[in-house]
Each structure stands twice: as structure tokens, then as C-alpha cells.
Design an enzyme around this catalytic site. Structure first.
Site, PDB file in Angstrom:
ATOM      1  N   VAL A   1      -7.736  -2.791  -4.316  1.00 53.51           N
ATOM      2  CA  VAL A   1      -6.277  -2.784  -4.328  1.00 53.51           C
ATOM      3  C   VAL A   1      -5.799  -1.889  -3.189  1.00 53.51           C
ATOM      4  O   VAL A   1      -6.218  -0.727  -3.102  1.00 53.51           O
ATOM      5  CB  VAL A   1      -5.748  -2.246  -5.679  1.00 53.51           C
ATOM      6  CG1 VAL A   1      -4.233  -2.223  -5.701  1.00 53.51           C
ATOM      7  CG2 VAL A   1      -6.301  -3.075  -6.836  1.00 53.51           C
ATOM      8  N   CYS A   2      -4.947  -2.400  -2.336  1.00 54.12           N
ATOM      9  CA  CYS A   2      -4.424  -1.608  -1.222  1.00 54.12           C
ATOM     10  C   CYS A   2      -3.659  -0.405  -1.766  1.00 54.12           C
ATOM     11  O   CYS A   2      -2.666  -0.558  -2.481  1.00 54.12           O
ATOM     12  CB  CYS A   2      -3.512  -2.454  -0.342  1.00 54.12           C
ATOM     13  SG  CYS A   2      -2.771  -1.523   1.013  1.00 54.12           S
ATOM     14  N   VAL A   3      -4.125   0.781  -1.437  1.00 50.20           N
ATOM     15  CA  VAL A   3      -3.542   2.001  -1.989  1.00 50.20           C
ATOM     16  C   VAL A   3      -2.091   2.179  -1.556  1.00 50.20           C
ATOM     17  O   VAL A   3      -1.241   2.552  -2.376  1.00 50.20           O
ATOM     18  CB  VAL A   3      -4.403   3.244  -1.657  1.00 50.20           C
ATOM     19  CG1 VAL A   3      -4.479   3.492  -0.163  1.00 50.20           C
ATOM     20  CG2 VAL A   3      -3.905   4.471  -2.392  1.00 50.20           C
TER      21      VAL A   3
ATOM     22  N   ALA B   1       0.076  -0.354  -3.358  1.00 54.74           N
ATOM     23  CA  ALA B   1       0.099  -0.041  -4.787  1.00 54.74           C
ATOM     24  C   ALA B   1       1.051   1.112  -5.084  1.00 54.74           C
ATOM     25  O   ALA B   1       1.861   1.035  -6.019  1.00 54.74           O
ATOM     26  CB  ALA B   1      -1.308   0.286  -5.269  1.00 54.74           C
TER      27      ALA B   1
END
Length: 129
Positions: free
Chosen positions: A78-80, A83
């Protein structure tokens, strides 16, 4: 047998992108191909929100992704940055940023765009949904 990486940019609910990606993932695994990773980006990060609670008669897409990852050892990245902009975080980021709590679904991992770049380099096919 080909190796695949998926890029999911649609939310769990509201569009067909994420559910189509899950169905594609299940189909390619059933055909004997390898799914190395799924990278959730933009609105796609909402697929990792453990506070998502569909109605009893609706398909639980968040838990379906989690099960796919566990069953087939697929990395759910998940792209931090995306997110955090959308209120999805893990315990470590929540502590660092003084947030009230974490809501990243177990089985998903916050990661940077470097993970996506690595996937593009190592997979035979990258498919975006």
C-alpha cells in the site's frame, strides 16, 4: 507460466476496478501463473482499510484481498503517502504522526513507490486496474 504484478487504483467500493483486479488475480492463479504482488495506489489504498464494513449481503473485498495474500503468499503493498492522505495507517506511522490509532488491515504493508518500481522490473506483466 508468467509472473504478474497488479496496480490497483480504485477503491474497494464505488467502482469496479478493485473487484475486477481481484477476479483477475484469482483467474491467473487458477491458470497456474504467479502473482508476485499487488500495489494499491491513489484511491486503491482504501482496499486496505480494516474499518470498511460492508452490509451483510455485500461482498467483503478488503477481507478477500487479505485472504488472497495469505493463501497465495502475495505481497499486498500500500502506497504510504497515498494511504496517509486518505486516513489509512499502520501502528508505526500512527505513533510517529501522533494519530489516534491504526486501521491498516492485517496482511497489507505500507510501502513506498520503490516497491512498485521493483515490481515493474521483476514481473513479466504489470496490469493496472
Amino acid at each position: 507460466m508468467l509472473s504478474y504484478c497488479l496496480l490497483v487504483t480504485g477503491p474497494a467500493y464505488g467502482t469496479q476496478q478493485a473487484s475486477s483486479a481481484l477476479q483477475f488475480a484469482q483467474a491467473l492463479l487458477a491458470e497456474g501463473h504467479r502473482l508476485k504482488s499487488v500495489f494499491f495506489y491513489r484511491e486503491g489504498v482504501l482496499n486496505a482499510n480494516q474499518l470498511t464494513s460492508p452490509a451483510n449481503d455485500e461482498f467483503d473485498l478488503v477481507r478477500a484481498w487479505q485472504l488472497l495474500g495469505e493463501t497465495h503468499q502475495v505481497a499486498l503493498n500500500v502506497c504510504v503517502a497515498a494511504a496517509l492522505r486518505r486516513g489509512v495507517t499502520d501502528a508505526q506511522q500512527a505513533a510517529q504522526l501522533n494519530l489516534a490509532g491504526a486501521n491498516l488491515q492485517p496482511g497489507f504493508v505500507l510501502s513506498g513507490l520503490g516497491e512498485l518500481a521493483q515490481s515493474v522490473l521483476t514481473c513479466d506483466r504489470v496490469i493496472q486496474f
